[in-house]
Design an enzyme around this catalytic site. Structure first.
Site, PDB file in Angstrom:
ATOM      1  N   LYS A  85       0.690  -1.244   0.063  1.00 35.48           N
ATOM      2  CA  LYS A  85       0.138   0.298  -0.373  1.00 35.48           C
ATOM      3  C   LYS A  85       0.701   1.024  -0.086  1.00 35.48           C
ATOM      4  O   LYS A  85       0.384   2.388  -0.687  1.00 35.48           O
ATOM      5  CB  LYS A  85      -0.953  -0.093   1.049  1.00 35.48           C
ATOM      6  CG  LYS A  85      -1.594  -0.826   1.094  1.00 35.48           C
ATOM      7  CD  LYS A  85      -3.146  -0.540  -0.499  1.00 35.48           C
ATOM      8  CE  LYS A  85      -3.950  -1.836  -0.433  1.00 35.48           C
ATOM      9  NZ  LYS A  85      -4.846  -1.687  -1.310  1.00 35.48           N
ATOM     10  N   THR A 129     -16.249  -6.049   3.655  1.00 40.52           N
ATOM     11  CA  THR A 129     -15.880  -7.253   2.107  1.00 40.52           C
ATOM     12  C   THR A 129     -15.777  -7.920   2.042  1.00 40.52           C
ATOM     13  O   THR A 129     -15.101  -8.488   2.928  1.00 40.52           O
ATOM     14  CB  THR A 129     -15.425  -5.721   0.981  1.00 40.52           C
ATOM     15  OG1 THR A 129     -13.753  -6.092   2.134  1.00 40.52           O
ATOM     16  CG2 THR A 129     -15.592  -4.209   1.724  1.00 40.52           C
TER      17      THR A 129
HETATM   18  N1  LIG Z   1     -12.800  -3.278   3.211  1.00 40.49           N
HETATM   19  C1  LIG Z   1     -11.518  -1.699   4.167  1.00 40.49           C
HETATM   20  O1  LIG Z   1     -11.439  -2.106   5.096  1.00 40.49           O
HETATM   21  C2  LIG Z   1     -10.759  -1.002   3.781  1.00 40.49           C
HETATM   22  C3  LIG Z   1     -10.265   0.183   4.216  1.00 40.49           C
HETATM   23  C4  LIG Z   1      -9.385   0.434   3.768  1.00 40.49           C
HETATM   24  C5  LIG Z   1      -9.191   0.360   2.513  1.00 40.49           C
HETATM   25  N2  LIG Z   1      -9.538  -0.439   1.943  1.00 40.49           N
HETATM   26  C6  LIG Z   1      -9.245  -0.679  -0.228  1.00 40.49           C
HETATM   27  O2  LIG Z   1     -10.251  -0.760  -0.673  1.00 40.49           O
HETATM   28  C7  LIG Z   1      -9.818  -1.802  -2.122  1.00 40.49           C
HETATM   29  C8  LIG Z   1     -10.875  -2.640  -2.225  1.00 40.49           C
HETATM   30  O3  LIG Z   1     -11.640  -2.992  -0.955  1.00 40.49           O
HETATM   31  P1  LIG Z   1     -12.340  -4.008  -0.874  1.00 40.49           P
HETATM   32  O4  LIG Z   1     -12.165  -4.409   0.292  1.00 40.49           O
HETATM   33  O5  LIG Z   1     -13.780  -3.864  -1.500  1.00 40.49           O
HETATM   34  O6  LIG Z   1     -11.251  -5.660  -0.896  1.00 40.49           O
HETATM   35  P2  LIG Z   1     -11.626  -6.805  -1.179  1.00 40.49           P
HETATM   36  O7  LIG Z   1     -13.665  -6.769  -0.562  1.00 40.49           O
HETATM   37  O8  LIG Z   1     -10.896  -7.766  -1.280  1.00 40.49           O
HETATM   38  O9  LIG Z   1     -12.440  -7.250  -3.450  1.00 40.49           O
HETATM   39  C9  LIG Z   1     -10.983  -6.966  -4.293  1.00 40.49           C
HETATM   40  C10 LIG Z   1     -11.746  -6.858  -5.865  1.00 40.49           C
HETATM   41  O10 LIG Z   1     -10.151  -7.545  -6.475  1.00 40.49           O
HETATM   42  C11 LIG Z   1     -10.762  -8.465  -7.149  1.00 40.49           C
HETATM   43  N3  LIG Z   1      -9.626  -9.232  -7.984  1.00 40.49           N
HETATM   44  C12 LIG Z   1      -8.230  -9.953  -6.005  1.00 40.49           C
HETATM   45  N4  LIG Z   1      -7.987 -10.357  -6.774  1.00 40.49           N
HETATM   46  C13 LIG Z   1      -7.172 -10.345  -8.507  1.00 40.49           C
HETATM   47  C14 LIG Z   1      -7.209 -10.515  -9.100  1.00 40.49           C
HETATM   48  N5  LIG Z   1      -6.512 -11.424  -8.913  1.00 40.49           N
HETATM   49  N6  LIG Z   1      -7.164 -10.223 -10.501  1.00 40.49           N
HETATM   50  C15 LIG Z   1      -8.352  -9.270 -10.940  1.00 40.49           C
HETATM   51  N7  LIG Z   1      -9.018  -9.178  -9.567  1.00 40.49           N
HETATM   52  C16 LIG Z   1      -8.632  -9.224  -8.370  1.00 40.49           C
HETATM   53  C17 LIG Z   1     -11.035  -9.076  -6.138  1.00 40.49           C
HETATM   54  O11 LIG Z   1     -12.060 -10.452  -7.239  1.00 40.49           O
HETATM   55  P3  LIG Z   1     -12.947 -11.441  -7.190  1.00 40.49           P
HETATM   56  O12 LIG Z   1     -14.860 -10.450  -7.213  1.00 40.49           O
HETATM   57  O13 LIG Z   1     -13.717 -11.665  -8.606  1.00 40.49           O
HETATM   58  O14 LIG Z   1     -13.069 -11.517  -6.254  1.00 40.49           O
HETATM   59  C18 LIG Z   1     -12.401  -8.197  -6.612  1.00 40.49           C
HETATM   60  O15 LIG Z   1     -13.524  -7.457  -7.010  1.00 40.49           O
HETATM   61  C19 LIG Z   1      -8.797  -1.896  -2.106  1.00 40.49           C
HETATM   62  O16 LIG Z   1      -8.025  -0.993  -2.235  1.00 40.49           O
HETATM   63  C20 LIG Z   1      -8.405  -1.603  -0.236  1.00 40.49           C
HETATM   64  O17 LIG Z   1      -7.265  -1.542   0.279  1.00 40.49           O
HETATM   65  C21 LIG Z   1     -10.733  -1.571   2.028  1.00 40.49           C
END
Ligand SMILES: NC(=O)c1ccc[n+]([C@@H]2O[C@H](COP(=O)([O-])OP(=O)(O)OC[C@H]3O[C@@H](n4cnc5c(N)ncnc54)[C@H](OP(=O)(O)O)[C@@H]3O)[C@@H](O)[C@H]2O)c1
Length: 411
Positions: free
Chosen positions: A241, A280
């Site tokens: 990150k 998520t």
């Molecule tokens: N959730 C939190 O609490 C939080 C907090 C702070 C920041 N963030 C940031 O917000 C962003 C989104 O987070 P999130 O929690 O929504 O993430 P998530 O639920 O883990 O979803 C990740 C996404 O990335 C895709 N992905 C994973 N591996 C992949 C690959 N090899 N090729 C293509 N796509 C791939 C997944 O596809 P699939 O649908 O096919 O699995 C999914 O759509 C991230 O950058 C994270 O660091 C999240």
């Protein structure tokens, strides 16, 4: 209705009102939970920008925060290109897109296969995109693709790199490095935005390129699948990150420094967004540690997570703000947004040109090396397949089908 009840309370005493004291005990708790839920829900995007005709490319747009961002942008009329790990023919993906088109009344939603854990897959897509003549319209790239491997496990990708490092950082570097000409070629009047998503884990992270090299070296893990007790126990999530944010800053500088053919000022702005802690699939996987016991514990403690974590729609608000707010369509870019407002970066290294340059060179070298290895591997696999095919066709002997008359004869 409450007035006669209150009148009764004053005349006959409040004890005469059925359940009065029970309600009196419950109400403060309901108010407290509502206040906490409102507080942890975070800020809401107030920007109203119509997205008709805008072409938006999104990674990680099929689940979690990315999916909510996509739904909102599609509702506002944007043309969305989802970069997904699955092929567009995948039946679940077909269903998902059909449902999205129907519920948002927007038919301009497409998918392209881009596996962020494969450098080859990224190059195949990105080169096809930039090879298009005339150059395609591209208004926005939103990078929500992410992976968080439970701390007891480490995984490597098909390129032999640490999965968190590759999916969270290197894939974005690779994609944008190739797409950079496609962004710079957009007409000068167009408001083009690149939105990176980060996480507060960057604040305490350490970026040590030697450690990254060690974690990505062949044999750093005991097998290519998820394994316990790795030789390199440190998670690269925070480092990935921090690296992403350093790259975001360098990428903005790179875009600003390249002179346009029409001599107009650059029109692409980079914005980094921290969406805040959100419920998520990624968070759930991380909290449960990828185990059934972890899942059970998560389900038991679910009310707590419901209270203190944002819903994916709430998590999407700061990203939508960065995508829609008018002021991010002007200026030199390089902003950081959290809770729908601009915030300062918590780490000085992000703006350090020397560190940015070193990381850029390191990433370029890492990609070059792994792509070469990947090309050799694919060529060998192809050769092996062809020799197998030729071998079976020259021998001419077809394997007897089990249960057939020929197979019974050969017994
Ligand atoms: N959730 C939190 O609490 C939080 C907090 C702070 C920041 N963030 C940031 O917000 C962003 C989104 O987070 P999130 O929690 O929504 O993430 P998530 O639920 O883990 O979803 C990740 C996404 O990335 C895709 N992905 C994973 N591996 C992949 C690959 N090899 N090729 C293509 N796509 C791939 C997944 O596809 P699939 O649908 O096919 O699995 C999914 O759509 C991230 O950058 C994270 O660091 C999240």
């Amino acid at each position: 209705m409450p007035i006669p009840l209150l009148a009764q309370g004053f005349q006959e005493g409040f004890a005469s009102i059925p359940y009065f004291y029970t309600v009196l005990k419950v109400v403060p708790w309901v108010l407290l939970v509502s206040a906490l839920k409102y507080y942890f829900g975070g800020a809401r995007n107030g920007s109203e920008r119509l997205m008709h005709s805008k072409v938006v490319m999104v990674t990680g747009g099929t689940s979690g925060i990315g999916a909510s961002v996509v739904r909102e942008l599609a509702t506002r009329g944007a043309q969305v290109i989802l970069l997904t790990q699955q092929a567009p023919s995948d039946i679940f993906l077909v269903d998902y897109i059909e449902d999205l088109r129907r519920t948002t009344k927007n038919h301009l939603i497409y998918a392209e296969q881009v596996d962020l854990s494969s450098l080859y897959s990224i190059r195949t897509f990105a080169t096809k995109w930039i090879d298009n003549v005339p150059p395609r319209r591209l208004d926005m790239v939103i990078l929500c693709g992410n992976t968080a491997v439970p701390s007891s496990q480490r995984r490597t990708t098909v390129d032999g790199l640490d999965e968190e490092w590759q999916v969270n950082y290197l894939s974005n570097f690779h994609l944008l490095s190739i797409l950079s000409p496609a962004l710079r070629v957009q007409p000068a009047h167009r408001d083009v935005r690149v939105i990176f998503t980060t996480c507060s884990s960057y604040i305490g992270a350490k970026i040590d390129l030697k450690q990254v090299e060690a974690a990505c070296a062949p044999g750093a893990f005991e097998s290519s699948k998820a394994v316990k007790k790795p030789k390199t126990p440190t998670s690269l999530f925070g480092a990935s990150k921090l690296a992403l944010m350093i790259f975001a800053n360098s990428f903005q500088k790179h875009l600003n420094s390249v002179e346009r053919a029409d001599k107009m000022p650059p029109c692409t702005r980079v914005i980094t967004v921290d969406p805040g802690y959100t419920r998520t699939p990624g968070t759930r996987r991380w909290l449960t540690g990828g185990s059934l016991w972890g899942l059970l514990l998560y389900l038991i403690t679910w009310p707590l997570w419901w209270l203190i974590l944002k819903s994916p729609e709430q998590g999407a608000q700061s990203i939508l703000y960065a995508a829609m707010e008018a002021r991010y369509g002007r200026g030199t870019g390089g902003w950081m947004v959290k809770e729908c407002q601009e915030v300062d970066l918590a780490r000085r290294e992000i703006k350090d040109e020397e560190i940015g340059k070193k990381l850029w060179q390191f990433s370029e070298k890492q990609i070059e090396l792994r792509e070469k290895e990947g090309a050799v591997r694919r060529a060998l696999e192809k050769q092996e397949q062809e020799s197998k095919k030729n071998g079976s066709s020259t021998s001419g002997a077809k394997e007897p089908t089990p249960g057939s008359r020929r197979s019974r004869k050969t017994k």
